[in-house]
Motif scaffolding. Structure first.
Motif, PDB file in Angstrom:
ATOM      1  N   LEU A  34       0.837  -1.206   0.000  1.00  0.00           N
ATOM      2  CA  LEU A  34       0.000   0.000   0.000  1.00  0.00           C
ATOM      3  C   LEU A  34       0.872   1.256   0.000  1.00  0.00           C
ATOM      4  N   ALA A  35       1.967   1.229   0.769  1.00  0.00           N
ATOM      5  CA  ALA A  35       2.876   2.381   0.811  1.00  0.00           C
ATOM      6  C   ALA A  35       3.524   2.596  -0.561  1.00  0.00           C
ATOM      7  N   VAL A  36       3.888   1.498  -1.226  1.00  0.00           N
ATOM      8  CA  VAL A  36       4.476   1.585  -2.571  1.00  0.00           C
ATOM      9  C   VAL A  36       3.442   2.158  -3.554  1.00  0.00           C
ATOM     10  N   ASP A  37       2.171   1.757  -3.397  1.00  0.00           N
ATOM     11  CA  ASP A  37       1.084   2.334  -4.197  1.00  0.00           C
ATOM     12  C   ASP A  37       1.073   3.861  -4.085  1.00  0.00           C
ATOM     13  N   LEU A  38       1.207   4.348  -2.860  1.00  0.00           N
ATOM     14  CA  LEU A  38       1.186   5.801  -2.636  1.00  0.00           C
ATOM     15  C   LEU A  38       2.340   6.489  -3.361  1.00  0.00           C
ATOM     16  N   VAL A  39       3.517   5.866  -3.314  1.00  0.00           N
ATOM     17  CA  VAL A  39       4.693   6.454  -3.966  1.00  0.00           C
ATOM     18  C   VAL A  39       4.496   6.501  -5.485  1.00  0.00           C
ATOM     19  N   ILE A  40       4.061   5.373  -6.072  1.00  0.00           N
ATOM     20  CA  ILE A  40       3.872   5.310  -7.533  1.00  0.00           C
ATOM     21  C   ILE A  40       2.823   6.331  -7.978  1.00  0.00           C
ATOM     22  N   ASP A 216      -7.902  -2.205   8.819  1.00  0.00           N
ATOM     23  CA  ASP A 216      -7.750  -1.071   7.913  1.00  0.00           C
ATOM     24  C   ASP A 216      -6.308  -0.585   8.025  1.00  0.00           C
ATOM     25  N   ASN A 217      -5.484  -0.949   7.056  1.00  0.00           N
ATOM     26  CA  ASN A 217      -4.051  -0.644   7.167  1.00  0.00           C
ATOM     27  C   ASN A 217      -3.629   0.599   6.392  1.00  0.00           C
ATOM     28  N   ILE A 218      -4.619   1.404   5.978  1.00  0.00           N
ATOM     29  CA  ILE A 218      -4.287   2.625   5.250  1.00  0.00           C
ATOM     30  C   ILE A 218      -3.469   3.594   6.126  1.00  0.00           C
ATOM     31  N   PRO A 219      -3.849   3.803   7.401  1.00  0.00           N
ATOM     32  CA  PRO A 219      -3.012   4.681   8.243  1.00  0.00           C
ATOM     33  C   PRO A 219      -1.581   4.144   8.398  1.00  0.00           C
ATOM     34  N   ASP A 220      -1.427   2.819   8.494  1.00  0.00           N
ATOM     35  CA  ASP A 220      -0.085   2.225   8.592  1.00  0.00           C
ATOM     36  C   ASP A 220       0.714   2.513   7.319  1.00  0.00           C
ATOM     37  N   ALA A 221       0.048   2.379   6.168  1.00  0.00           N
ATOM     38  CA  ALA A 221       0.722   2.622   4.887  1.00  0.00           C
ATOM     39  C   ALA A 221       1.187   4.075   4.790  1.00  0.00           C
ATOM     40  N   HIS A 222       0.330   5.002   5.235  1.00  0.00           N
ATOM     41  CA  HIS A 222       0.711   6.417   5.239  1.00  0.00           C
ATOM     42  C   HIS A 222       1.909   6.653   6.160  1.00  0.00           C
ATOM     43  N   ALA A 223       1.882   6.022   7.326  1.00  0.00           N
ATOM     44  CA  ALA A 223       2.978   6.204   8.289  1.00  0.00           C
ATOM     45  C   ALA A 223       4.292   5.663   7.732  1.00  0.00           C
ATOM     46  N   LEU A 224       4.224   4.513   7.052  1.00  0.00           N
ATOM     47  CA  LEU A 224       5.437   3.916   6.486  1.00  0.00           C
ATOM     48  C   LEU A 224       5.954   4.753   5.310  1.00  0.00           C
ATOM     49  N   ALA A 236       7.085  16.710  -1.393  1.00  0.00           N
ATOM     50  CA  ALA A 236       6.980  17.757  -0.380  1.00  0.00           C
ATOM     51  C   ALA A 236       5.579  17.780   0.193  1.00  0.00           C
ATOM     52  N   ASN A 237       5.443  18.330   1.380  1.00  0.00           N
ATOM     53  CA  ASN A 237       4.119  18.515   1.957  1.00  0.00           C
ATOM     54  C   ASN A 237       3.394  19.606   1.187  1.00  0.00           C
ATOM     55  N   GLN A 238       2.170  19.292   0.788  1.00  0.00           N
ATOM     56  CA  GLN A 238       1.413  20.324   0.084  1.00  0.00           C
ATOM     57  C   GLN A 238       0.783  21.272   1.097  1.00  0.00           C
ATOM     58  N   SER A 241      -3.147  26.647  -0.214  1.00  0.00           N
ATOM     59  CA  SER A 241      -2.865  28.078  -0.359  1.00  0.00           C
ATOM     60  C   SER A 241      -3.747  28.931   0.560  1.00  0.00           C
ATOM     61  N   SER A 242      -4.988  28.462   0.784  1.00  0.00           N
ATOM     62  CA  SER A 242      -5.918  29.311   1.531  1.00  0.00           C
ATOM     63  C   SER A 242      -5.620  29.351   3.029  1.00  0.00           C
ATOM     64  N   SER A 243      -4.994  28.298   3.535  1.00  0.00           N
ATOM     65  CA  SER A 243      -4.779  28.291   4.982  1.00  0.00           C
ATOM     66  C   SER A 243      -3.494  27.542   5.280  1.00  0.00           C
ATOM     67  N   SER A 244      -3.205  27.395   6.554  1.00  0.00           N
ATOM     68  CA  SER A 244      -1.975  26.691   6.916  1.00  0.00           C
ATOM     69  C   SER A 244      -2.245  25.197   7.113  1.00  0.00           C
ATOM     70  N   VAL A 245      -3.411  24.747   6.638  1.00  0.00           N
ATOM     71  CA  VAL A 245      -3.756  23.332   6.814  1.00  0.00           C
ATOM     72  C   VAL A 245      -2.811  22.463   5.986  1.00  0.00           C
ATOM     73  N   LYS A 246      -2.294  21.441   6.610  1.00  0.00           N
ATOM     74  CA  LYS A 246      -1.372  20.559   5.918  1.00  0.00           C
ATOM     75  C   LYS A 246      -2.173  19.444   5.256  1.00  0.00           C
ATOM     76  N   CYS A 247      -2.169  19.411   3.914  1.00  0.00           N
ATOM     77  CA  CYS A 247      -2.860  18.319   3.236  1.00  0.00           C
ATOM     78  C   CYS A 247      -1.932  17.111   3.249  1.00  0.00           C
ATOM     79  N   SER A 248      -2.477  15.950   2.938  1.00  0.00           N
ATOM     80  CA  SER A 248      -1.608  14.782   2.848  1.00  0.00           C
ATOM     81  C   SER A 248      -0.666  14.971   1.670  1.00  0.00           C
TER      82      SER A 248
END
Length: 269
Positions: A34-40, A216-224, A236-238, A241-248
């Motif tokens: 799942l983590a590799v999916d996110l990278v690709i 549900d291992n999606i949070p684990d995949a994000h953490a890895l 980079a962290n996106q 623009s409108s606020s200081s909210v950190k998107c994924s």
């Protein structure tokens, strides 16, 4: 024949000299995959070929990274290779489980491919059963790393400063002789074998691992993936623009919509 790289356009193997090879261990909760999916998906990596092997359960499906109706119909198989040359990164995504007793031939083929391509290092994303941790593993972070001797000198001090800890070794024979220590990676699939082989063949290998449970291992995949990114700075962290909210920083692939099945068919009611 246990496996080989086949390039998409039928040409010779692309030049991966000095690139990093990133791949998942097929392990508990499929966290590495799942983590590799996110990278690709996030890096928009293009497919350069596939790994032809009889060590994995055969599988075929639609393009998991579809972005348009046109590319949604492309097919994917059980072991595919993606690349982003500007980041000197190659990814081997594995989508199906190993066939019993085929770990060893797969490792052998993979490592000889790594040597022939001249990759600078392998990074293996893995996971291990949270419920089988020992006492010292219960405290603090659930992220761990392992470094083969060939990379320890060059990147050891970088990895040490990140949010994970070195995977603890445990007594080989508890209560008998406390001197002999081994790695115990329950649920880690190919991890231990691939790491041991890399150590003995002097191949630079980094394992990044997370303790987790099935579910549900999606949070684990994000953490890895975040742990990997802390080190390799792939994305980079996106900042919105409108606020200081950190998107994924990770782009969720289209195939994840069906991760838990497609919901209940309305015809049931």
């Amino acid at each position: 024949m246990d496996g080989m790289f086949v390039s998409c356009d039928g040409c010779a193997c692309p030049d991966f000299q000095g690139f990093t090879l990133l791949m998942p261990a097929v392990s508990v909760g499929n966290v590495g995959q799942l983590a590799v999916d996110l990278v690709i998906s996030t890096l928009g990596m293009s497919k350069v070929g596939y790994f032809y092997t009889d060590c994995l359960v055969p599988m075929i499906g639609n393009n998991p990274y579809a972005t348009t109706e046109e590319n949604a119909t492309e097919l994917c198989i059980n072991a595919e290779v993606y690349a982003v040359p500007s980041k000197e990164l190659v990814v081997l995504q594995i989508r199906s489980p190993f066939i019993k007793n085929k770990y060893r031939p797969f490792c052998k083929t993979l490592l000889s491919w790594v040597k022939s391509c001249g990759f600078s290092k392998i990074v293996l994303l893995s996971s291990s059963h949270a419920y089988q941790r020992n006492d010292q593993q219960l405290h603090g972070t659930s992220l761990r790393y392992l470094l083969s001797p060939a990379v320890e000198k060059t990147i050891g001090n970088v990895i040490e400063r990140l949010s994970g800890r070195e995977l603890e070794q445990i007594a080989a024979f508890p209560g008998v002789n406390g001197d002999e220590k081994v790695f115990h990676i329950p649920g880690g699939g190919i991890t231990k074998l691939l790491f041991t082989e890399s150590c003995s063949k002097e191949i630079p290998m980094v394992v990044l691992l997370k303790f987790c449970s099935e579910g549900d291992n999606i949070p684990d995949a994000h953490a890895l993936a975040d742990y990997l990114n802390e080190w390799l700075q792939l994305t980079a962290n996106q900042q919105s623009s409108s606020s200081s909210v950190k998107c994924s920083r990770w782009k969720i692939p289209s195939s994840w919509k069906l991760l838990f099945g497609s919901g209940l068919p309305p015809a049931l009611f």
